[in-house]
Structure formats: structure tokens, C-alpha cells
Design a protein around this motif. Structure first.
Motif, short mmCIF file in Angstrom:
data_model
loop_
_atom_site.label_atom_id
_atom_site.label_comp_id
_atom_site.label_asym_id
_atom_site.label_seq_id
_atom_site.Cartn_x
_atom_site.Cartn_y
_atom_site.Cartn_z
N ASP A 9 0.83 -1.33 -0.24
CA ASP A 9 -0.10 0.25 0.13
C ASP A 9 1.06 1.24 0.09
O ASP A 9 1.87 1.31 1.03
CB ASP A 9 -0.89 0.13 1.27
N LEU A 10 0.61 2.17 -0.79
CA LEU A 10 1.62 3.42 -1.18
C LEU A 10 0.48 4.59 -0.95
O LEU A 10 -0.62 4.46 -1.69
CB LEU A 10 2.13 3.50 -2.41
N GLN A 11 0.74 5.46 -0.39
CA GLN A 11 -0.09 6.86 -0.22
C GLN A 11 0.47 7.71 -1.25
O GLN A 11 1.88 8.15 -1.08
CB GLN A 11 -0.05 7.25 1.25
N LEU A 12 0.03 8.16 -2.32
CA LEU A 12 0.60 8.96 -3.30
C LEU A 12 -0.39 10.08 -3.60
O LEU A 12 -1.95 9.91 -3.85
CB LEU A 12 0.84 8.14 -4.74
N PHE A 13 0.08 11.08 -3.95
CA PHE A 13 -0.60 12.44 -4.26
C PHE A 13 -0.69 12.17 -5.84
O PHE A 13 0.24 11.97 -6.75
CB PHE A 13 0.23 13.58 -4.29
N LEU A 14 -1.90 12.29 -6.20
CA LEU A 14 -2.14 11.89 -7.72
C LEU A 14 -3.13 13.06 -8.25
O LEU A 14 -3.92 13.55 -7.58
CB LEU A 14 -3.05 10.76 -7.95
N SER A 15 -2.51 13.51 -9.48
CA SER A 15 -3.41 14.43 -10.33
C SER A 15 -3.81 13.95 -11.34
O SER A 15 -3.33 13.30 -12.19
CB SER A 15 -2.21 15.81 -10.64
N PRO A 16 -5.21 14.31 -11.85
CA PRO A 16 -5.72 14.02 -12.99
C PRO A 16 -5.16 14.65 -14.19
O PRO A 16 -4.97 15.98 -14.16
CB PRO A 16 -7.21 14.30 -12.77
N LEU A 17 -4.91 13.97 -15.23
CA LEU A 17 -4.06 14.55 -16.55
C LEU A 17 -5.12 14.53 -17.83
O LEU A 17 -4.68 15.69 -18.41
CB LEU A 17 -2.98 13.74 -17.03
N GLY A 18 -6.32 14.07 -17.57
CA GLY A 18 -7.17 14.22 -18.67
C GLY A 18 -7.55 12.70 -19.25
O GLY A 18 -7.02 11.73 -18.91
N PHE A 19 -8.43 12.78 -20.10
CA PHE A 19 -9.20 11.74 -20.75
C PHE A 19 -8.30 11.30 -21.94
O PHE A 19 -7.88 12.33 -22.85
CB PHE A 19 -10.48 11.74 -21.02
#
Length: 99
Positions: free
Chosen positions: A77-87
Motif C-alpha cells: 500500500d502506497l500513499q500517493l498524491f495523484l493529479s488527473p491529467l485528462g481523458f
């Protein structure tokens, strides 16, 4: 696993494998690791910066950027900061950057 110790090599062999995003206790989302990219290093830190990109099969909705739990049988299990890039044609892409 301590994310401060992760390197590009921890992910480059996992391209095209499926991880699970835990969005909340009720929401789990499959995400394929589709890209691992070495970034320019302008820092005196020992680790070379890199980014990883996941793709989900979401077609119309996405989750705002934030910290999510990423589950993988090998990495744990990793806690990561994710940003949406687009479809794209398949779904929504999310990026995590390690500096």
C-alpha cells in the motif's frame, strides 16, 4: 513501503500491470500503470526525480487531485498524491511525481 525510497526502477518493470486505487472505504478503482518517465534533476537530492502515469477506465468522471492509497501485490500500500491529467480514448489518466 517508504515512498521517499522509491525510484524509477521500482516501477519501470510494472508498466502494463494493474494497481488498485482506494478512493474511499467504499470505492476501489482499477488503474493500469502506463508510463514511467525520468525527469530532469535540478536538485542535490540523491534520488533522480520521475513520474508515473496510471489509466483508469473512467469515461465521464474523475477524481480531483489528492492523496490516495494505491494497492499492489508486490509494492504493498502506497500513499500517493495523484493529479488527473485528462481523458484519452480508454479512460482518465492520473500522474504521481516523485522529486
Amino acid at each position: 513501503m517508504d515512498i521517499a525510497l522509491l525510484t524509477l526502477n521500482d516501477f519501470d518493470t510494472l508498466i502494463n500491470t494493474v494497481f488498485t486505487f482506494r478512493i474511499s472505504d467504499e470505492i476501489l478503482l482499477n488503474a493500469e500503470l502506463i508510463e514511467v518517465t525520468k525527469l530532469n534533476n535540478f536538485s542535490p537530492l540523491e534520488r533522480n526525480p520521475f513520474s508515473i502515469v496510471f489509466r483508469t477506465e473512467q469515461k465521464n468522471e474523475y477524481y480531483e487531485q489528492g492523496i490516495f492509497t494505491i494497492l499492489h501485490p508486490e509494492k504493498g500500500d502506497l500513499q500517493l498524491f495523484l493529479s488527473p491529467l485528462g481523458f484519452d480514448d480508454i479512460g482518465m489518466k492520473y500522474e504521481a511525481v516523485f522529486s
